[in-house]
Scaffold this motif. Structure first.
Motif, PDB file in Angstrom:
ATOM      1  N   SER A 168       0.858  -1.179   0.000  1.00  0.00           N
ATOM      2  CA  SER A 168       0.000   0.000   0.000  1.00  0.00           C
ATOM      3  C   SER A 168       0.895   1.229   0.000  1.00  0.00           C
ATOM      4  O   SER A 168       1.804   1.343   0.824  1.00  0.00           O
ATOM      5  CB  SER A 168      -0.894   0.032   1.247  1.00  0.00           C
ATOM      6  OG  SER A 168      -1.722  -1.103   1.327  1.00  0.00           O
ATOM      7  N   ILE A 169       0.649   2.130  -0.929  1.00  0.00           N
ATOM      8  CA  ILE A 169       1.307   3.424  -0.883  1.00  0.00           C
ATOM      9  C   ILE A 169       0.317   4.393  -0.272  1.00  0.00           C
ATOM     10  O   ILE A 169      -0.790   4.575  -0.782  1.00  0.00           O
ATOM     11  CB  ILE A 169       1.752   3.897  -2.274  1.00  0.00           C
ATOM     12  CG1 ILE A 169       2.796   2.925  -2.828  1.00  0.00           C
ATOM     13  CG2 ILE A 169       2.314   5.314  -2.197  1.00  0.00           C
ATOM     14  CD1 ILE A 169       3.430   3.369  -4.116  1.00  0.00           C
ATOM     15  N   MET A 170       0.704   4.980   0.836  1.00  0.00           N
ATOM     16  CA  MET A 170      -0.230   5.820   1.576  1.00  0.00           C
ATOM     17  C   MET A 170       0.413   7.147   1.944  1.00  0.00           C
ATOM     18  O   MET A 170       1.644   7.289   1.951  1.00  0.00           O
ATOM     19  CB  MET A 170      -0.681   5.109   2.854  1.00  0.00           C
ATOM     20  CG  MET A 170       0.434   4.878   3.835  1.00  0.00           C
ATOM     21  SD  MET A 170      -0.134   4.278   5.424  1.00  0.00           S
ATOM     22  CE  MET A 170       1.423   4.135   6.293  1.00  0.00           C
ATOM     23  N   LYS A 171      -0.426   8.121   2.258  1.00  0.00           N
ATOM     24  CA  LYS A 171       0.031   9.385   2.796  1.00  0.00           C
ATOM     25  C   LYS A 171       0.293   9.183   4.282  1.00  0.00           C
ATOM     26  O   LYS A 171      -0.560   8.666   5.005  1.00  0.00           O
ATOM     27  CB  LYS A 171      -1.034  10.473   2.614  1.00  0.00           C
ATOM     28  CG  LYS A 171      -1.274  10.895   1.188  1.00  0.00           C
ATOM     29  CD  LYS A 171      -0.083  11.626   0.589  1.00  0.00           C
ATOM     30  CE  LYS A 171       0.198  12.974   1.218  1.00  0.00           C
ATOM     31  NZ  LYS A 171      -0.752  14.037   0.849  1.00  0.00           N
ATOM     32  N   LEU A 172       1.455   9.576   4.728  1.00  0.00           N
ATOM     33  CA  LEU A 172       1.762   9.455   6.146  1.00  0.00           C
ATOM     34  C   LEU A 172       1.061  10.552   6.938  1.00  0.00           C
ATOM     35  O   LEU A 172       1.046  11.717   6.533  1.00  0.00           O
ATOM     36  CB  LEU A 172       3.272   9.555   6.378  1.00  0.00           C
ATOM     37  CG  LEU A 172       4.110   8.287   6.182  1.00  0.00           C
ATOM     38  CD1 LEU A 172       5.569   8.587   6.423  1.00  0.00           C
ATOM     39  CD2 LEU A 172       3.636   7.180   7.098  1.00  0.00           C
ATOM     40  N   ASP A 173       0.479  10.152   8.054  1.00  0.00           N
ATOM     41  CA  ASP A 173      -0.042  11.111   9.020  1.00  0.00           C
ATOM     42  C   ASP A 173       0.570  10.779  10.376  1.00  0.00           C
ATOM     43  O   ASP A 173       1.528  10.011  10.452  1.00  0.00           O
ATOM     44  CB  ASP A 173      -1.577  11.121   9.044  1.00  0.00           C
ATOM     45  CG  ASP A 173      -2.178   9.744   9.361  1.00  0.00           C
ATOM     46  OD1 ASP A 173      -1.454   8.900   9.937  1.00  0.00           O
ATOM     47  OD2 ASP A 173      -3.360   9.529   9.049  1.00  0.00           O
ATOM     48  N   GLU A 174       0.028  11.316  11.438  1.00  0.00           N
ATOM     49  CA  GLU A 174       0.644  11.107  12.750  1.00  0.00           C
ATOM     50  C   GLU A 174       0.214   9.799  13.414  1.00  0.00           C
ATOM     51  O   GLU A 174       0.658   9.494  14.515  1.00  0.00           O
ATOM     52  CB  GLU A 174       0.330  12.304  13.655  1.00  0.00           C
ATOM     53  CG  GLU A 174       0.986  13.590  13.163  1.00  0.00           C
ATOM     54  CD  GLU A 174       0.849  14.747  14.135  1.00  0.00           C
ATOM     55  OE1 GLU A 174       1.470  14.683  15.209  1.00  0.00           O
ATOM     56  OE2 GLU A 174       0.113  15.704  13.816  1.00  0.00           O
ATOM     57  N   GLY A 175      -0.635   9.016  12.770  1.00  0.00           N
ATOM     58  CA  GLY A 175      -1.038   7.723  13.306  1.00  0.00           C
ATOM     59  C   GLY A 175      -0.102   6.611  12.859  1.00  0.00           C
ATOM     60  O   GLY A 175       0.860   6.838  12.110  1.00  0.00           O
ATOM     61  N   MET A 176      -0.376   5.392  13.311  1.00  0.00           N
ATOM     62  CA  MET A 176       0.416   4.221  12.935  1.00  0.00           C
ATOM     63  C   MET A 176      -0.200   3.576  11.694  1.00  0.00           C
ATOM     64  O   MET A 176      -1.164   2.828  11.776  1.00  0.00           O
ATOM     65  CB  MET A 176       0.459   3.211  14.093  1.00  0.00           C
ATOM     66  CG  MET A 176       1.156   1.894  13.752  1.00  0.00           C
ATOM     67  SD  MET A 176       2.897   2.079  13.375  1.00  0.00           S
ATOM     68  CE  MET A 176       3.553   2.389  15.018  1.00  0.00           C
ATOM     69  N   ASP A 177       0.335   3.931  10.525  1.00  0.00           N
ATOM     70  CA  ASP A 177      -0.137   3.375   9.249  1.00  0.00           C
ATOM     71  C   ASP A 177      -1.620   3.647   9.020  1.00  0.00           C
ATOM     72  O   ASP A 177      -2.355   2.791   8.523  1.00  0.00           O
ATOM     73  CB  ASP A 177       0.138   1.863   9.191  1.00  0.00           C
ATOM     74  CG  ASP A 177       1.614   1.540   9.357  1.00  0.00           C
ATOM     75  OD1 ASP A 177       2.450   2.334   8.907  1.00  0.00           O
ATOM     76  OD2 ASP A 177       1.926   0.495   9.961  1.00  0.00           O
ATOM     77  N   THR A 178      -2.062   4.846   9.346  1.00  0.00           N
ATOM     78  CA  THR A 178      -3.485   5.184   9.285  1.00  0.00           C
ATOM     79  C   THR A 178      -3.838   6.115   8.125  1.00  0.00           C
ATOM     80  O   THR A 178      -5.005   6.453   7.936  1.00  0.00           O
ATOM     81  CB  THR A 178      -3.930   5.861  10.589  1.00  0.00           C
ATOM     82  OG1 THR A 178      -3.084   7.004  10.841  1.00  0.00           O
ATOM     83  CG2 THR A 178      -3.828   4.899  11.765  1.00  0.00           C
ATOM     84  N   GLY A 179      -2.850   6.530   7.336  1.00  0.00           N
ATOM     85  CA  GLY A 179      -3.084   7.524   6.300  1.00  0.00           C
ATOM     86  C   GLY A 179      -3.892   7.022   5.123  1.00  0.00           C
ATOM     87  O   GLY A 179      -4.089   5.812   4.933  1.00  0.00           O
ATOM     88  N   ASP A 180      -4.372   7.954   4.313  1.00  0.00           N
ATOM     89  CA  ASP A 180      -5.144   7.611   3.117  1.00  0.00           C
ATOM     90  C   ASP A 180      -4.278   6.832   2.133  1.00  0.00           C
ATOM     91  O   ASP A 180      -3.088   7.120   1.961  1.00  0.00           O
ATOM     92  CB  ASP A 180      -5.673   8.868   2.436  1.00  0.00           C
ATOM     93  CG  ASP A 180      -6.713   9.593   3.278  1.00  0.00           C
ATOM     94  OD1 ASP A 180      -7.150   9.026   4.299  1.00  0.00           O
ATOM     95  OD2 ASP A 180      -7.088  10.723   2.914  1.00  0.00           O
ATOM     96  N   VAL A 181      -4.887   5.857   1.461  1.00  0.00           N
ATOM     97  CA  VAL A 181      -4.162   4.983   0.537  1.00  0.00           C
ATOM     98  C   VAL A 181      -4.245   5.542  -0.886  1.00  0.00           C
ATOM     99  O   VAL A 181      -5.325   5.798  -1.413  1.00  0.00           O
ATOM    100  CB  VAL A 181      -4.728   3.555   0.583  1.00  0.00           C
ATOM    101  CG1 VAL A 181      -4.058   2.681  -0.479  1.00  0.00           C
ATOM    102  CG2 VAL A 181      -4.509   2.944   1.969  1.00  0.00           C
ATOM    103  N   LEU A 182      -3.089   5.718  -1.505  1.00  0.00           N
ATOM    104  CA  LEU A 182      -3.008   6.232  -2.868  1.00  0.00           C
ATOM    105  C   LEU A 182      -3.065   5.115  -3.907  1.00  0.00           C
ATOM    106  O   LEU A 182      -3.608   5.293  -4.988  1.00  0.00           O
ATOM    107  CB  LEU A 182      -1.719   7.029  -3.061  1.00  0.00           C
ATOM    108  CG  LEU A 182      -1.462   8.181  -2.078  1.00  0.00           C
ATOM    109  CD1 LEU A 182      -0.121   8.836  -2.384  1.00  0.00           C
ATOM    110  CD2 LEU A 182      -2.581   9.206  -2.153  1.00  0.00           C
ATOM    111  N   LEU A 183      -2.472   3.983  -3.575  1.00  0.00           N
ATOM    112  CA  LEU A 183      -2.389   2.862  -4.526  1.00  0.00           C
ATOM    113  C   LEU A 183      -2.113   1.574  -3.777  1.00  0.00           C
ATOM    114  O   LEU A 183      -1.339   1.576  -2.819  1.00  0.00           O
ATOM    115  CB  LEU A 183      -1.269   3.121  -5.540  1.00  0.00           C
ATOM    116  CG  LEU A 183      -0.967   2.033  -6.569  1.00  0.00           C
ATOM    117  CD1 LEU A 183      -2.165   1.819  -7.500  1.00  0.00           C
ATOM    118  CD2 LEU A 183       0.276   2.387  -7.382  1.00  0.00           C
TER     119      LEU A 183
END
Length: 226
Positions: free
Chosen positions: A134-149
């Motif tokens: 999963s390629i995702m946008k990093l946020d301050e959570g643990m692998d919780t960001g929106d998924v790009l692909l």
């Protein structure tokens, strides 16, 4: 694109090679500090540092990415996007927002399944039919960001952690190049994770390698392959 690359282990190396080969400008490579190993206290570089030096890229190895001077140094590089792959430290919000396209991350599972430190090992241990990246946008959570692909592959019947590690590393670098070629489109179509469906992995330690001979044969065989 101007890329700040952050990574440490072998898993990150194919992606670093790929972005350079694709013609992107890597303004710096950030990796973990050198470590002393063995009785002779020999200093060893991370795989990412070794590859970065081979490619002639500038390398930064801060002890802490929360230090204000480090944050300023990284921000002053004016990268358009920050690529983070198994770097090994949680990034502060100042770094997450330091580039116009933010930070993107390659995670070795089909999120929200297997958030955390050991998704590859758990896919093998649990006998999963499929895994992926999963390629995702990093946020301050643990692998919780929106998924790009996301990209998915079927596990082989005799899949090991090592073989899956290599497959997902290569799968990840190909997917990364797709996102970097058209970040606006992927960001526009990003998918929010279903947090209620999330599962988590914990770090693998030596105790998990201990075989319980009372388990079913298939569980024992998976443990050996993990």
């Amino acid at each position: 694109m101007k890329i700040l690359f952050m990574g440490t282990p072998d898993f990150s190396v194919p992606s670093l090679e790929a972005v350079v080969a694709a013609g992107h400008e890597v303004v710096a490579v950030v990796t973990q500090p050198d470590k002393q190993r063995g009785r002779g206290k020999t200093v060893s570089f991370s795989p990412v540092k070794e590859k970065a030096l081979e490619l002639g890229l500038p390398v930064l190895q801060p002890e802490s990415v929360r230090d204000e001077s480090v944050i300023k140094t990284l921000t002053d590089l004016q990268a358009q996007i920050i690529v983070v792959i198994a770097y090994g430290k949680i990034l502060p919000s100042q770094i997450l927002t330091a580039a116009p396209y933010g930070c993107i991350n390659i995670h070795a599972s089909l999120l929200p399944k297997y958030r955390g430190a050991a998704p590859i090992q758990y896919a093998v241990l649990n006998g999963d039919e499929y895994s992926g990246i999963s390629i995702m946008k990093l946020d301050e959570g643990m692998d919780t960001g929106d998924v790009l692909l996301q990209e998915k592959i079927r596990l082989a019947p005799d899949e090991t952690t090592g073989s899956l590690f290599e497959k997902l590393s290569l799968l990840g670098k190909d997917a990364l190049l797709k996102v970097l070629a058209d970040p606006d489109s992927y960001e526009k179509n990003a998918v929010r994770q279903n947090h209620k469906a999330a599962t988590y992995t914990q770090k693998i330690d030596k105790s998990m390698a201990r075989i319980n001979w009372q388990e079913d044969a298939i569980v024992i065989e998976r443990t050996v392959r993990t």
